[in-house]
Design a protein around this motif. Sequence first.
Motif, PDB file in Angstrom:
ATOM      1  N   UNK A  74       0.832  -1.051  -0.097  1.00 19.67           N
ATOM      2  CA  UNK A  74       0.054   0.218   0.045  1.00 19.67           C
ATOM      3  C   UNK A  74       0.863   1.371  -0.037  1.00 19.67           C
ATOM      4  N   UNK A  75       2.109   1.069   0.484  1.00 20.45           N
ATOM      5  CA  UNK A  75       2.904   2.374   0.492  1.00 20.45           C
ATOM      6  C   UNK A  75       3.264   2.715  -1.007  1.00 20.45           C
ATOM      7  N   UNK A  76       3.138   1.819  -1.977  1.00 18.75           N
ATOM      8  CA  UNK A  76       3.131   2.243  -3.402  1.00 18.75           C
ATOM      9  C   UNK A  76       2.093   2.381  -4.204  1.00 18.75           C
ATOM     10  N   UNK A  77       0.979   2.496  -3.321  1.00 11.59           N
ATOM     11  CA  UNK A  77      -0.359   2.713  -4.095  1.00 11.59           C
ATOM     12  C   UNK A  77      -0.968   4.173  -3.547  1.00 11.59           C
ATOM     13  N   UNK A  78      -0.012   5.110  -3.366  1.00 15.88           N
ATOM     14  CA  UNK A  78      -0.860   6.314  -2.964  1.00 15.88           C
ATOM     15  C   UNK A  78      -1.700   7.202  -4.179  1.00 15.88           C
ATOM     16  N   UNK A  79      -1.413   6.677  -5.283  1.00 13.94           N
ATOM     17  CA  UNK A  79      -1.876   7.337  -6.614  1.00 13.94           C
ATOM     18  C   UNK A  79      -1.757   6.517  -7.593  1.00 13.94           C
ATOM     19  N   UNK A  80      -2.494   6.892  -8.670  1.00 14.71           N
ATOM     20  CA  UNK A  80      -2.166   6.158  -9.799  1.00 14.71           C
ATOM     21  C   UNK A  80      -1.027   6.201 -10.199  1.00 14.71           C
ATOM     22  N   UNK A  81      -0.024   6.968 -10.497  1.00 15.26           N
ATOM     23  CA  UNK A  81       1.107   7.041 -11.071  1.00 15.26           C
ATOM     24  C   UNK A  81       2.026   6.056 -10.182  1.00 15.26           C
ATOM     25  N   UNK A  82       1.989   6.126  -9.024  1.00 10.95           N
ATOM     26  CA  UNK A  82       2.882   5.441  -8.188  1.00 10.95           C
ATOM     27  C   UNK A  82       2.325   3.942  -8.237  1.00 10.95           C
ATOM     28  N   UNK A  83       1.053   3.820  -8.284  1.00 16.86           N
ATOM     29  CA  UNK A  83       0.544   2.359  -8.470  1.00 16.86           C
ATOM     30  C   UNK A  83       0.881   1.621  -9.755  1.00 16.86           C
ATOM     31  N   UNK A  84       0.825   2.521 -10.803  1.00 17.59           N
ATOM     32  CA  UNK A  84       1.249   2.097 -12.265  1.00 17.59           C
ATOM     33  C   UNK A  84       2.900   1.575 -12.158  1.00 17.59           C
ATOM     34  N   UNK A  85       3.528   2.423 -11.742  1.00 17.08           N
ATOM     35  CA  UNK A  85       4.966   2.226 -11.798  1.00 17.08           C
ATOM     36  C   UNK A  85       5.297   0.800 -10.768  1.00 17.08           C
ATOM     37  N   UNK A  86       4.578   0.940  -9.848  1.00 18.33           N
ATOM     38  CA  UNK A  86       5.021  -0.274  -8.881  1.00 18.33           C
ATOM     39  C   UNK A  86       4.687  -1.603  -9.726  1.00 18.33           C
ATOM     40  N   UNK A  87       3.526  -1.366 -10.288  1.00 12.37           N
ATOM     41  CA  UNK A  87       3.041  -2.880 -11.178  1.00 12.37           C
ATOM     42  C   UNK A  87       4.047  -3.115 -12.040  1.00 12.37           C
ATOM     43  N   UNK A  88       4.326  -2.028 -12.756  1.00  9.50           N
ATOM     44  CA  UNK A  88       5.463  -2.388 -14.090  1.00  9.50           C
ATOM     45  C   UNK A  88       6.724  -3.004 -13.542  1.00  9.50           C
ATOM     46  N   UNK A  89       6.961  -2.166 -12.279  1.00  7.89           N
ATOM     47  CA  UNK A  89       8.634  -2.676 -11.821  1.00  7.89           C
ATOM     48  C   UNK A  89       8.358  -4.282 -11.047  1.00  7.89           C
ATOM     49  N   UNK A  90       7.045  -4.523 -10.455  1.00 10.33           N
ATOM     50  CA  UNK A  90       6.984  -5.890 -10.320  1.00 10.33           C
ATOM     51  C   UNK A  90       6.928  -6.875 -11.080  1.00 10.33           C
ATOM     52  N   UNK A  91       6.313  -6.613 -12.492  1.00 17.61           N
ATOM     53  CA  UNK A  91       6.335  -7.514 -13.332  1.00 17.61           C
ATOM     54  C   UNK A  91       7.988  -7.732 -14.046  1.00 17.61           C
ATOM     55  N   UNK A  92       8.638  -6.621 -14.044  1.00 18.31           N
ATOM     56  CA  UNK A  92       9.920  -6.486 -14.637  1.00 18.31           C
ATOM     57  C   UNK A  92      10.757  -7.234 -13.709  1.00 18.31           C
ATOM     58  N   UNK A  93      10.850  -7.302 -12.299  1.00 18.86           N
ATOM     59  CA  UNK A  93      11.251  -7.968 -11.383  1.00 18.86           C
ATOM     60  C   UNK A  93      11.146  -9.483 -11.523  1.00 18.86           C
ATOM     61  N   UNK A  94       9.747  -9.779 -11.964  1.00 19.33           N
ATOM     62  CA  UNK A  94       9.572 -11.155 -11.957  1.00 19.33           C
ATOM     63  C   UNK A  94      10.036 -11.832 -13.064  1.00 19.33           C
ATOM     64  N   UNK A  95       9.867 -11.145 -14.153  1.00 19.32           N
ATOM     65  CA  UNK A  95      10.340 -11.643 -15.385  1.00 19.32           C
ATOM     66  C   UNK A  95      11.679 -11.881 -15.512  1.00 19.32           C
ATOM     67  N   UNK A  96      12.353 -10.858 -14.961  1.00 20.59           N
ATOM     68  CA  UNK A  96      13.872 -10.893 -14.618  1.00 20.59           C
ATOM     69  C   UNK A  96      14.397 -12.130 -14.025  1.00 20.59           C
ATOM     70  N   UNK A  97      13.601 -12.510 -13.042  1.00 20.18           N
ATOM     71  CA  UNK A  97      14.086 -13.612 -12.102  1.00 20.18           C
ATOM     72  C   UNK A  97      13.847 -14.721 -12.677  1.00 20.18           C
ATOM     73  N   UNK A  98      12.614 -14.962 -13.669  1.00 22.28           N
ATOM     74  CA  UNK A  98      12.690 -16.071 -14.573  1.00 22.28           C
ATOM     75  C   UNK A  98      13.838 -16.212 -15.349  1.00 22.28           C
ATOM     76  N   UNK A  99      14.117 -15.217 -16.036  1.00 20.95           N
ATOM     77  CA  UNK A  99      15.230 -15.134 -17.242  1.00 20.95           C
ATOM     78  C   UNK A  99      16.369 -15.758 -16.569  1.00 20.95           C
ATOM     79  N   UNK A 100      16.714 -15.055 -15.509  1.00 19.74           N
ATOM     80  CA  UNK A 100      18.149 -15.398 -14.894  1.00 19.74           C
ATOM     81  C   UNK A 100      17.989 -16.756 -13.980  1.00 19.74           C
ATOM     82  N   UNK A 101      17.092 -17.241 -14.125  1.00 16.84           N
ATOM     83  CA  UNK A 101      16.888 -18.758 -13.457  1.00 16.84           C
ATOM     84  C   UNK A 101      16.555 -18.725 -12.038  1.00 16.84           C
ATOM     85  N   UNK A 102      16.233 -17.662 -11.476  1.00 13.52           N
ATOM     86  CA  UNK A 102      16.179 -17.460  -9.929  1.00 13.52           C
ATOM     87  C   UNK A 102      14.789 -17.860  -9.748  1.00 13.52           C
ATOM     88  N   UNK A 103      13.736 -18.106 -10.605  1.00 10.33           N
ATOM     89  CA  UNK A 103      12.524 -18.401 -10.167  1.00 10.33           C
ATOM     90  C   UNK A 103      11.810 -19.280 -11.373  1.00 10.33           C
TER      91      UNK A 103
END
Length: 241
Positions: A74-103
């Motif tokens: 919820x700290x990253x959901x203060x408004x639409x801008x921060x929420x969107x950035x958080x979601x995009x960053x989360x997706x990037x982290x998950x995809x990167x973790x999969x790509x590098x064999x961490x997940x």
Amino acid sequence: MYLVMVASVMLTYALFGINGGAYEILRTLLSWLSFSFLPVKSLSDELIGGRAAAGVIWTLAIEWKFYIMIPAVSLFARNLKYSTLFVLASIAIVLSSFYFGLMPERDAVIYLFFSTGMISACLYQYNNTILNKILRHWLSSLACIAAISSSIILTKGEYTFSIWIGLSLFFICTANGNTLFGILALEPLRFLGLISYSIYLMHGVIFAVIFGLILNGINYQSSILLSAPTIIIVCTLTYIY
């Protein structure tokens, strides 16, 4: 509702007369009441009629991990801008973790489904008139049906990136008002939506009893014809009470 399901499973054990002492039953109860955070082999695997809990408990454990994280998220959901950035960053982290064999792919896809819900929420908050028309357009309805159909027919395995893409398209459109040519707005389907959590928890128990005790040896189609209305009746009552 969850406690009702656990009690029903234990009653089902008694009906089937499974091999298990008080210690095994207590261990299973402790595991289930912790939403499987305490990993214990399930007694339901030993039921003649199948897994009485239908394997639903492992998903509840994942949901509770998400609930525990909500104060931090919820700290990253203060408004639409921060929420969107958080979601995009989360997706990037998950995809990167999969790509590098961490997940593994399965875990990555499960996390990405939470991102799908967040994307849908961001789009709902954005509430853009043109975008809403696109999401609710009849062409989007066709795309949703095609996505679901291809996910079922073409994909091997339950947790793959193609499954995530297909179901995400369907979820984002319908969660933002697409009724699939009015089908999802029909009163019977809206009612099934109300009792869907009860169905999710109880269908395995009802199947186990009907398939294993009442109709033991009867063909699958006949068993389903009896089970489906029974599930709706039971789960209507559990929803009401």
